[in-house]
Enzyme design. Structure first.
Site, PDB file in Angstrom:
ATOM      1  N   GLU A   3      34.525  36.685  46.595  1.00 36.05           N
ATOM      2  CA  GLU A   3      35.461  37.648  46.026  1.00 36.05           C
ATOM      3  C   GLU A   3      36.807  37.565  46.712  1.00 36.05           C
ATOM      4  O   GLU A   3      36.929  37.050  47.824  1.00 36.05           O
ATOM      5  CB  GLU A   3      34.913  39.069  46.128  1.00 36.05           C
ATOM      6  CG  GLU A   3      34.600  39.560  47.515  1.00 36.05           C
ATOM      7  CD  GLU A   3      33.965  40.938  47.488  1.00 36.05           C
ATOM      8  OE1 GLU A   3      34.665  41.898  47.877  1.00 36.05           O
ATOM      9  OE2 GLU A   3      32.802  41.061  47.062  1.00 36.05           O
ATOM     10  N   PHE A   5      41.008  41.509  44.387  1.00 34.07           N
ATOM     11  CA  PHE A   5      40.655  42.391  43.274  1.00 34.07           C
ATOM     12  C   PHE A   5      39.602  41.795  42.331  1.00 34.07           C
ATOM     13  O   PHE A   5      39.233  42.408  41.339  1.00 34.07           O
ATOM     14  CB  PHE A   5      41.905  42.753  42.459  1.00 34.07           C
ATOM     15  CG  PHE A   5      42.545  41.585  41.753  1.00 34.07           C
ATOM     16  CD1 PHE A   5      42.146  41.214  40.478  1.00 34.07           C
ATOM     17  CD2 PHE A   5      43.567  40.867  42.349  1.00 34.07           C
ATOM     18  CE1 PHE A   5      42.736  40.143  39.830  1.00 34.07           C
ATOM     19  CE2 PHE A   5      44.164  39.800  41.703  1.00 34.07           C
ATOM     20  CZ  PHE A   5      43.749  39.437  40.434  1.00 34.07           C
ATOM     21  N   ARG A  58      35.817  39.332  41.655  1.00 31.32           N
ATOM     22  CA  ARG A  58      34.551  38.799  42.153  1.00 31.32           C
ATOM     23  C   ARG A  58      34.138  37.616  41.289  1.00 31.32           C
ATOM     24  O   ARG A  58      34.485  37.550  40.109  1.00 31.32           O
ATOM     25  CB  ARG A  58      33.444  39.861  42.080  1.00 31.32           C
ATOM     26  CG  ARG A  58      33.609  41.046  42.991  1.00 31.32           C
ATOM     27  CD  ARG A  58      32.305  41.843  43.032  1.00 31.32           C
ATOM     28  NE  ARG A  58      32.425  43.022  43.882  1.00 31.32           N
ATOM     29  CZ  ARG A  58      32.648  44.245  43.436  1.00 31.32           C
ATOM     30  NH1 ARG A  58      32.775  44.448  42.136  1.00 31.32           N
ATOM     31  NH2 ARG A  58      32.734  45.267  44.259  1.00 31.32           N
ATOM     32  N   VAL A  59      33.367  36.698  41.894  1.00 28.74           N
ATOM     33  CA  VAL A  59      32.835  35.554  41.152  1.00 28.74           C
ATOM     34  C   VAL A  59      31.321  35.498  41.352  1.00 28.74           C
ATOM     35  O   VAL A  59      30.833  35.611  42.485  1.00 28.74           O
ATOM     36  CB  VAL A  59      33.469  34.225  41.606  1.00 28.74           C
ATOM     37  CG1 VAL A  59      32.931  33.060  40.772  1.00 28.74           C
ATOM     38  CG2 VAL A  59      34.990  34.287  41.498  1.00 28.74           C
ATOM     39  N   LYS A  86      33.855  35.141  36.462  1.00 28.27           N
ATOM     40  CA  LYS A  86      34.852  35.873  37.247  1.00 28.27           C
ATOM     41  C   LYS A  86      35.132  37.209  36.572  1.00 28.27           C
ATOM     42  O   LYS A  86      35.236  37.285  35.339  1.00 28.27           O
ATOM     43  CB  LYS A  86      36.139  35.048  37.349  1.00 28.27           C
ATOM     44  CG  LYS A  86      37.178  35.616  38.312  1.00 28.27           C
ATOM     45  CD  LYS A  86      38.331  34.627  38.503  1.00 28.27           C
ATOM     46  CE  LYS A  86      39.326  35.123  39.533  1.00 28.27           C
ATOM     47  NZ  LYS A  86      40.422  34.137  39.781  1.00 28.27           N
ATOM     48  N   VAL A 121      30.709  24.769  39.671  1.00 24.02           N
ATOM     49  CA  VAL A 121      30.895  23.564  40.488  1.00 24.02           C
ATOM     50  C   VAL A 121      30.122  23.784  41.783  1.00 24.02           C
ATOM     51  O   VAL A 121      30.487  24.639  42.601  1.00 24.02           O
ATOM     52  CB  VAL A 121      32.386  23.301  40.755  1.00 24.02           C
ATOM     53  CG1 VAL A 121      32.575  21.972  41.462  1.00 24.02           C
ATOM     54  CG2 VAL A 121      33.173  23.299  39.436  1.00 24.02           C
ATOM     55  N   GLY A 162      31.151  23.943  46.203  1.00 18.98           N
ATOM     56  CA  GLY A 162      32.132  24.851  46.786  1.00 18.98           C
ATOM     57  C   GLY A 162      33.515  24.221  46.931  1.00 18.98           C
ATOM     58  O   GLY A 162      33.812  23.178  46.345  1.00 18.98           O
ATOM     59  N   ASP A 163      34.369  24.861  47.730  1.00 18.17           N
ATOM     60  CA  ASP A 163      35.759  24.394  47.809  1.00 18.17           C
ATOM     61  C   ASP A 163      35.920  23.246  48.804  1.00 18.17           C
ATOM     62  O   ASP A 163      35.145  23.100  49.748  1.00 18.17           O
ATOM     63  CB  ASP A 163      36.717  25.550  48.111  1.00 18.17           C
ATOM     64  CG  ASP A 163      36.620  26.065  49.542  1.00 18.17           C
ATOM     65  OD1 ASP A 163      37.131  25.376  50.445  1.00 18.17           O
ATOM     66  OD2 ASP A 163      36.036  27.137  49.761  1.00 18.17           O
ATOM     67  N   ASP A 210      49.742  27.163  43.674  1.00 18.83           N
ATOM     68  CA  ASP A 210      48.845  27.408  44.806  1.00 18.83           C
ATOM     69  C   ASP A 210      47.960  26.187  45.048  1.00 18.83           C
ATOM     70  O   ASP A 210      46.753  26.311  45.275  1.00 18.83           O
ATOM     71  CB  ASP A 210      47.986  28.658  44.542  1.00 18.83           C
ATOM     72  CG  ASP A 210      47.433  29.278  45.823  1.00 18.83           C
ATOM     73  OD1 ASP A 210      47.789  28.798  46.919  1.00 18.83           O
ATOM     74  OD2 ASP A 210      46.646  30.235  45.723  1.00 18.83           O
ATOM     75  N   ARG A 255      41.746  24.615  49.490  1.00 21.19           N
ATOM     76  CA  ARG A 255      40.862  25.752  49.210  1.00 21.19           C
ATOM     77  C   ARG A 255      40.732  26.007  47.708  1.00 21.19           C
ATOM     78  O   ARG A 255      39.793  26.671  47.260  1.00 21.19           O
ATOM     79  CB  ARG A 255      41.383  27.017  49.903  1.00 21.19           C
ATOM     80  CG  ARG A 255      42.745  27.468  49.397  1.00 21.19           C
ATOM     81  CD  ARG A 255      43.272  28.727  50.080  1.00 21.19           C
ATOM     82  NE  ARG A 255      44.643  28.981  49.649  1.00 21.19           N
ATOM     83  CZ  ARG A 255      45.718  28.433  50.216  1.00 21.19           C
ATOM     84  NH1 ARG A 255      45.556  27.636  51.261  1.00 21.19           N
ATOM     85  NH2 ARG A 255      46.930  28.685  49.757  1.00 21.19           N
ATOM     86  N   ASN A 256      41.686  25.499  46.916  1.00 26.23           N
ATOM     87  CA  ASN A 256      41.673  25.705  45.468  1.00 26.23           C
ATOM     88  C   ASN A 256      41.271  24.449  44.691  1.00 26.23           C
ATOM     89  O   ASN A 256      41.596  24.298  43.518  1.00 26.23           O
ATOM     90  CB  ASN A 256      43.040  26.216  44.999  1.00 26.23           C
ATOM     91  CG  ASN A 256      43.296  27.622  45.497  1.00 26.23           C
ATOM     92  OD1 ASN A 256      42.365  28.416  45.642  1.00 26.23           O
ATOM     93  ND2 ASN A 256      44.549  27.945  45.777  1.00 26.23           N
ATOM     94  N   ASP A 277      41.309  27.922  40.371  1.00 26.24           N
ATOM     95  CA  ASP A 277      42.075  29.111  40.776  1.00 26.24           C
ATOM     96  C   ASP A 277      43.503  29.091  40.224  1.00 26.24           C
ATOM     97  O   ASP A 277      44.449  28.638  40.883  1.00 26.24           O
ATOM     98  CB  ASP A 277      42.099  29.273  42.288  1.00 26.24           C
ATOM     99  CG  ASP A 277      42.456  30.711  42.688  1.00 26.24           C
ATOM    100  OD1 ASP A 277      43.126  31.386  41.880  1.00 26.24           O
ATOM    101  OD2 ASP A 277      42.069  31.156  43.772  1.00 26.24           O
TER     102      ASP A 277
END
Length: 348
Positions: A14, A17, A19-20, A40, A92, A95-96, A184, A188-189, A202
């Site tokens: 999350e 604001f 959550r996934v 999401k 996926v 993860g990131d 962005d 991480r994305n 993202d």
């Protein structure tokens, strides 16, 4: 997509604001079977402004056509009462990329430990006055070292890191062709799928620049300082070429197995470094050919930066040449400190 054809399985994460969740969706891809997806939604505490941001991201992902290096939008479920709108995306599994890279550091730490141990072993052989004794000691050291190397194998190779870089460039080239600026771009994305396929994700900060070449930021909100271009920090202007700058920082993250850019500097100091033209330095284990791509992304004038199509072609040439552009056996984790998360005060 009907909510009664969704089964929530696990909480994935999350943000401020949203959550996934990992979920199962019945035939969302027309297979007739339950298919794993990521869903999401906004939190119960989300403000009207945050809900508006969620709708904006939904409009962006709907516009993005299928590409193997971009996370696919699968569907949406309308809000019911106080329940959130649901954004259903491709799941996926790995993860990131940032966490993925940091988790792969262990092997190269072992390499460093073996090298240090090896140096300690060589000393007695070198102090032996007998030439034959010295040679014998050296041979036994080599055999011992080879035995230790055989006990572990690298999960990632220099070619793997180059492949990640190439795939990310292809995904961003596709997004740019749709007149979308991501704003962005960072490890991480990027999500890592099966067979180490990288996918851009993202789109919370993304903007549609159809009919224009750039987006001018007029509202205040969090932006990732350490990945931002000079013109974005100075003039609040964002374009595909500012995404190219951020991509260069992402390459540095890949080369350093997920180190934080401008390590040891506060957000203010990092911003001052960027605005003064002080680029991230070349990692000691990284050859000039790969670092030169990063540097080209950090050219002060956006016009002189490569576009993503140029970057895709350059990386394809490097992959075809089959050279090793990173000497990973020389990777020194101690130089590239890791900040676990980007604190909220480092986004401005």
């Amino acid at each position: 997509f009907p909510r009664n054809r969704l089964k929530f399985v696990d909480h994935l994460g999350e943000g401020k604001f949203g959550r996934v969740y990992k979920a199962e969706a019945l035939s969302i891809c027309k297979s007739g079977k339950w298919e794993t997806v990521a869903v999401k939604m906004w939190k119960d505490t989300a403000t009207d402004g945050e809900k508006e941001d969620f709708y904006h991201e939904l409009m962006i992902v709907k516009k993005i056509t299928h590409h193997p290096n971009v996370v696919s939008f699968l569907g949406t479920s309308k809000a019911q009462g106080s329940d959130s709108v649901l954004m259903i995306m491709e799941y996926v599994p790995a993860g990131d990329l940032l966490k993925f890279l940091r988790n792969k550091r262990t092997y190269y730490n072992q390499i460093e430990l073996v090298n240090k141990t090896s140096d300690e072993r060589v000393e007695p052989a070198q102090s032996n006055g007998s030439i034959n004794g010295g040679l014998s000691g050296e041979n036994s050291f080599t055999t011992s070292r080879q035995t230790e190397f055989s006990t572990f194998q690298p999960d990632l190779t220099p070619k793997d890191l180059l492949c990640f870089s190439h795939q990310i460039a292809k995904g961003l080239n596709h997004i740019a062709s749709l007149k979308i600026v991501h704003r962005d771009v960072a490890a991480r994305n990027v999500l890592v799928g099966e067979n180490n396929i990288c996918k851009i994700s993202d789109f919370g900060l993304a903007r549609d620049i159809e009919g224009s070449d750039e987006y001018e930021r007029t509202t205040k909100g969090p932006l990732p300082i350490r990945w931002m271009s000079i013109e974005s920090l100075r003039d609040n202007v964002h374009s595909t070429k500012s995404d190219v700058w951020s991509y260069g920082v992402c390459l540095w993250e890949i080369a350093t197995f997920g180190a934080s850019p401008y390590p040891g500097k506060s957000a203010k100091m990092a911003m001052e470094s960027i605005l003064s033209g002080e680029n991230l330095s070349c990692p000691s284990h990284c050859k000039h050919e790969f670092y030169a791509i990063m540097e080209s992304c950090w050219t002060t004038d956006p016009i002189n930066r490569p576009n993503f199509e140029d970057l895709v072609h350059k990386l394809e040439e490097m992959l075809e040449a089959e050279g090793e552009y990173m000497m990973l056996d020389c990777f020194d984790e101690g130089i590239y400190c890791v900040i676990d998360e980007t604190p909220s005060d480092e986004r401005a």
